[in-house]
Design a protein around this motif. Structure first.
Motif, PDB file in Angstrom:
ATOM      1  N   ALA A  69      53.032 -11.991  48.555  1.00 30.55           N
ATOM      2  CA  ALA A  69      52.448 -13.267  48.956  1.00 30.55           C
ATOM      3  C   ALA A  69      53.390 -14.036  49.881  1.00 30.55           C
ATOM      4  CB  ALA A  69      52.118 -14.094  47.719  1.00 30.55           C
ATOM      5  N   GLU A  70      54.688 -13.975  49.613  1.00 31.50           N
ATOM      6  CA  GLU A  70      55.660 -14.673  50.452  1.00 31.50           C
ATOM      7  C   GLU A  70      55.681 -14.129  51.875  1.00 31.50           C
ATOM      8  OE1 GLU A  70      58.904 -15.989  46.994  1.00 31.50           O
ATOM      9  OE2 GLU A  70      59.309 -14.259  48.296  1.00 31.50           O
ATOM     10  N   TRP A  71      55.353 -12.859  52.026  1.00 28.79           N
ATOM     11  CA  TRP A  71      55.287 -12.252  53.360  1.00 28.79           C
ATOM     12  C   TRP A  71      53.930 -12.503  54.022  1.00 28.79           C
ATOM     13  CZ3 TRP A  71      58.721  -9.469  56.485  1.00 28.79           C
ATOM     14  CH2 TRP A  71      60.003  -9.315  55.971  1.00 28.79           C
ATOM     15  N   GLY A  72      53.062 -13.227  53.358  1.00 25.59           N
ATOM     16  CA  GLY A  72      51.784 -13.612  53.946  1.00 25.59           C
ATOM     17  C   GLY A  72      50.676 -12.596  53.797  1.00 25.59           C
ATOM     18  N   HIS A  73      50.837 -11.642  52.873  1.00 21.88           N
ATOM     19  CA  HIS A  73      49.815 -10.611  52.699  1.00 21.88           C
ATOM     20  C   HIS A  73      48.839 -10.978  51.578  1.00 21.88           C
ATOM     21  CE1 HIS A  73      51.966  -8.302  55.564  1.00 21.88           C
ATOM     22  NE2 HIS A  73      52.985  -8.021  54.778  1.00 21.88           N
ATOM     23  N   LYS A  74      47.666 -10.396  51.628  1.00 24.49           N
ATOM     24  CA  LYS A  74      46.672 -10.585  50.574  1.00 24.49           C
ATOM     25  C   LYS A  74      47.153  -9.849  49.326  1.00 24.49           C
ATOM     26  CE  LYS A  74      43.100 -10.216  54.171  1.00 24.49           C
ATOM     27  NZ  LYS A  74      42.760 -11.623  54.313  1.00 24.49           N
ATOM     28  N   VAL A  75      46.891 -10.419  48.159  1.00 19.87           N
ATOM     29  CA  VAL A  75      47.332  -9.814  46.903  1.00 19.87           C
ATOM     30  C   VAL A  75      46.209  -9.865  45.878  1.00 19.87           C
ATOM     31  CG1 VAL A  75      49.009  -9.868  45.018  1.00 19.87           C
ATOM     32  CG2 VAL A  75      49.716 -10.549  47.331  1.00 19.87           C
ATOM     33  N   VAL A  76      45.958  -8.719  45.249  1.00 21.79           N
ATOM     34  CA  VAL A  76      45.108  -8.667  44.064  1.00 21.79           C
ATOM     35  C   VAL A  76      45.987  -8.174  42.932  1.00 21.79           C
ATOM     36  CG1 VAL A  76      43.160  -7.534  42.938  1.00 21.79           C
ATOM     37  CG2 VAL A  76      42.974  -8.219  45.338  1.00 21.79           C
ATOM     38  N   SER A  77      46.049  -8.927  41.842  1.00 23.26           N
ATOM     39  CA  SER A  77      46.898  -8.555  40.710  1.00 23.26           C
ATOM     40  C   SER A  77      46.044  -8.080  39.545  1.00 23.26           C
ATOM     41  CB  SER A  77      47.760  -9.746  40.274  1.00 23.26           C
ATOM     42  OG  SER A  77      48.734 -10.053  41.261  1.00 23.26           O
ATOM     43  N   ASN A  78      46.282  -6.852  39.117  1.00 23.92           N
ATOM     44  CA  ASN A  78      45.584  -6.311  37.956  1.00 23.92           C
ATOM     45  C   ASN A  78      46.264  -6.803  36.678  1.00 23.92           C
ATOM     46  OD1 ASN A  78      43.976  -4.832  39.721  1.00 23.92           O
ATOM     47  ND2 ASN A  78      45.260  -3.007  39.587  1.00 23.92           N
ATOM     48  N   VAL A  79      45.480  -7.264  35.720  1.00 25.18           N
ATOM     49  CA  VAL A  79      46.026  -7.724  34.446  1.00 25.18           C
ATOM     50  C   VAL A  79      46.559  -6.549  33.650  1.00 25.18           C
ATOM     51  CG1 VAL A  79      45.501  -8.893  32.278  1.00 25.18           C
ATOM     52  CG2 VAL A  79      44.480  -9.708  34.409  1.00 25.18           C
ATOM     53  N   GLY A  85      45.407   5.692  41.036  1.00 29.92           N
ATOM     54  CA  GLY A  85      44.016   5.876  41.454  1.00 29.92           C
ATOM     55  C   GLY A  85      43.158   4.657  41.183  1.00 29.92           C
ATOM     56  N   GLY A  86      43.318   4.055  39.998  1.00 30.35           N
ATOM     57  CA  GLY A  86      42.542   2.865  39.672  1.00 30.35           C
ATOM     58  C   GLY A  86      42.878   1.705  40.586  1.00 30.35           C
ATOM     59  N   ALA A  87      44.163   1.554  40.898  1.00 27.16           N
ATOM     60  CA  ALA A  87      44.584   0.458  41.768  1.00 27.16           C
ATOM     61  C   ALA A  87      44.047   0.625  43.178  1.00 27.16           C
ATOM     62  CB  ALA A  87      46.113   0.370  41.789  1.00 27.16           C
ATOM     63  N   ILE A  88      44.089   1.843  43.685  1.00 23.37           N
ATOM     64  CA  ILE A  88      43.631   2.046  45.061  1.00 23.37           C
ATOM     65  C   ILE A  88      42.106   1.915  45.151  1.00 23.37           C
ATOM     66  CG2 ILE A  88      43.216   4.552  45.249  1.00 23.37           C
ATOM     67  CD1 ILE A  88      45.091   4.381  47.740  1.00 23.37           C
ATOM     68  N   GLN A  89      41.398   2.227  44.070  1.00 17.88           N
ATOM     69  CA  GLN A  89      39.953   2.016  44.097  1.00 17.88           C
ATOM     70  C   GLN A  89      39.629   0.524  44.132  1.00 17.88           C
ATOM     71  OE1 GLN A  89      37.281   2.951  40.763  1.00 17.88           O
ATOM     72  NE2 GLN A  89      36.038   4.156  42.188  1.00 17.88           N
ATOM     73  N   VAL A  90      40.468  -0.301  43.519  1.00 11.36           N
ATOM     74  CA  VAL A  90      40.301  -1.755  43.648  1.00 11.36           C
ATOM     75  C   VAL A  90      40.368  -2.146  45.122  1.00 11.36           C
ATOM     76  CG1 VAL A  90      41.379  -3.992  43.186  1.00 11.36           C
ATOM     77  CG2 VAL A  90      41.166  -2.312  41.349  1.00 11.36           C
ATOM     78  N   GLY A  91      41.292  -1.511  45.855  1.00 13.01           N
ATOM     79  CA  GLY A  91      41.390  -1.778  47.288  1.00 13.01           C
ATOM     80  C   GLY A  91      40.138  -1.382  48.040  1.00 13.01           C
ATOM     81  N   TYR A  92      39.542  -0.246  47.683  1.00 10.13           N
ATOM     82  CA  TYR A  92      38.288   0.170  48.324  1.00 10.13           C
ATOM     83  C   TYR A  92      37.179  -0.840  48.066  1.00 10.13           C
ATOM     84  CZ  TYR A  92      40.535   4.813  48.370  1.00 10.13           C
ATOM     85  OH  TYR A  92      41.391   5.866  48.545  1.00 10.13           O
ATOM     86  N   LYS A  93      37.080  -1.281  46.825  1.00 10.94           N
ATOM     87  CA  LYS A  93      36.036  -2.237  46.465  1.00 10.94           C
ATOM     88  C   LYS A  93      36.229  -3.553  47.220  1.00 10.94           C
ATOM     89  CE  LYS A  93      35.253  -0.327  41.816  1.00 10.94           C
ATOM     90  NZ  LYS A  93      33.831   0.013  41.984  1.00 10.94           N
ATOM     91  N   TYR A  94      37.461  -3.981  47.335  1.00  8.00           N
ATOM     92  CA  TYR A  94      37.757  -5.194  48.095  1.00  8.00           C
ATOM     93  C   TYR A  94      37.303  -5.027  49.544  1.00  8.00           C
ATOM     94  CZ  TYR A  94      40.512  -8.990  50.175  1.00  8.00           C
ATOM     95  OH  TYR A  94      40.905 -10.103  50.866  1.00  8.00           O
ATOM     96  N   ALA A  95      37.642  -3.879  50.151  1.00  9.69           N
ATOM     97  CA  ALA A  95      37.294  -3.631  51.555  1.00  9.69           C
ATOM     98  C   ALA A  95      35.787  -3.609  51.763  1.00  9.69           C
ATOM     99  CB  ALA A  95      37.911  -2.311  52.012  1.00  9.69           C
TER     100      ALA A  95
END
Length: 270
Positions: A69-79, A85-95
């Motif tokens: 976040a400090e570098w200005g990038h978008k962040v999704v934090s998984n609880v 694999g699960g994390a990267i699929q979150v990225g696909y869904k976001y896209a």
């Protein structure tokens, strides 16, 4: 007042406001030591001019999310930790939800040189003689012009085995079937974003086999990769002993499901 998961997701997308056609997604678990240097290299390579960057913080216990976040990038934090694999699929869904036409996925540990992004993006936009663009562009360690570190014997044997299986079953040579450095068209990552279309445990050669059998167009480009500096690989220790038989079973089961059982017809490319 309670708010639904879908509304929370929409609020996140609306807040971020898509600006570019390309989204770089980076799953990250406890990568606080690697991210500053990686982000510095990305800035030097001019990535912010061509792409938005999404870091999927996979329940890290360090400052991964804060640094991104400090570098200005978008962040999704998984609880909860979903794994690579699960994390990267979150990225696909976001896209998908944010409407991006193209995605490039890369590791957050510094192994993938940011200079690969421009090369892969250019190939994603390249049309062949019939006016078709690729659906998946793999960054390969084995093509002429690539640069990589020496892999372990077990990994080299695994690559050779999966190269043979994919060529035999899908009929297309692929030099680096387990590469995590990939560019994807909207058709490809939309397919991955759907339930049961993506192996969140081991999304490697088996997913490549699936996409080839579903007629998605896959091409490779030379890639530059480095050894990890900090932290442990997801394939460290004794994990490769389970990885190879598990991946072999998964790859063959996908081939059986699509070629023999004729399933997944709704996901096929024309």
């Amino acid at each position: 007042m309670a708010i639904s998961y879908k509304k929370l997701w929409k609020l996140l997308i609306d807040r971020d406001m898509k600006k570019k056609d390309l989204l770089v997604i980076m799953p990250a678990h406890n990568e606080a030591q690697n991210l500053p240097e990686l982000f510095k290299q990305m800035e030097e390579a001019g990535i912010s001019q061509m792409a938005d960057v999404l870091v999927i913080d996979d329940a890290s216990s360090d400052h991964t999310a804060r640094i991104a976040a400090e570098w200005g990038h978008k962040v999704v934090s998984n609880v909860f930790c979903l794994g690579y694999g699960g994390a990267i699929q979150v990225g696909y869904k976001y896209a998908v939800q944010a409407g991006y036409p193209y995605v490039i996925q890369m590791d957050a540990d510094g192994q993938h040189d940011p200079c690969n992004i421009a090369v892969i993006y250019k190939q994603l936009l390249h049309e062949d003689g019939e006016g078709r663009r690729p659906d998946i562009v793999l960054g390969s360690r084995y093509l002429e012009g690539s640069k990589s570190f020496r892999l372990s014997l077990a990994k080299r044997l695994a690559h050779r085995m999966f190269r043979g299986i994919i060529r035999l079953v899908a009929g297309q040579p692929v030099t680096d079937p387990t590469s995590g450095l990939q560019g994807l068209s909207r058709q490809a990552f939309s397919c991955y974003a759907q339930y049961n279309n993506f192996d969140v445990a081991y999304p490697d050669a088996n997913m490549l086999m699936q996409m080839l059998l579903l007629n998605f167009r896959v091409v490779e480009v030379p890639a530059i990769m480095y050894p990890r500096t900090w932290g442990n690989s997801i394939h460290s220790g004794l994990k490769p002993l389970w990885y190879m038989p598990r991946m072999l079973f998964s790859t063959l089961s996908i081939a059986f499901r699509i070629k023999v059982m004729k399933m997944d017809a709704g996901n096929r490319q024309a």
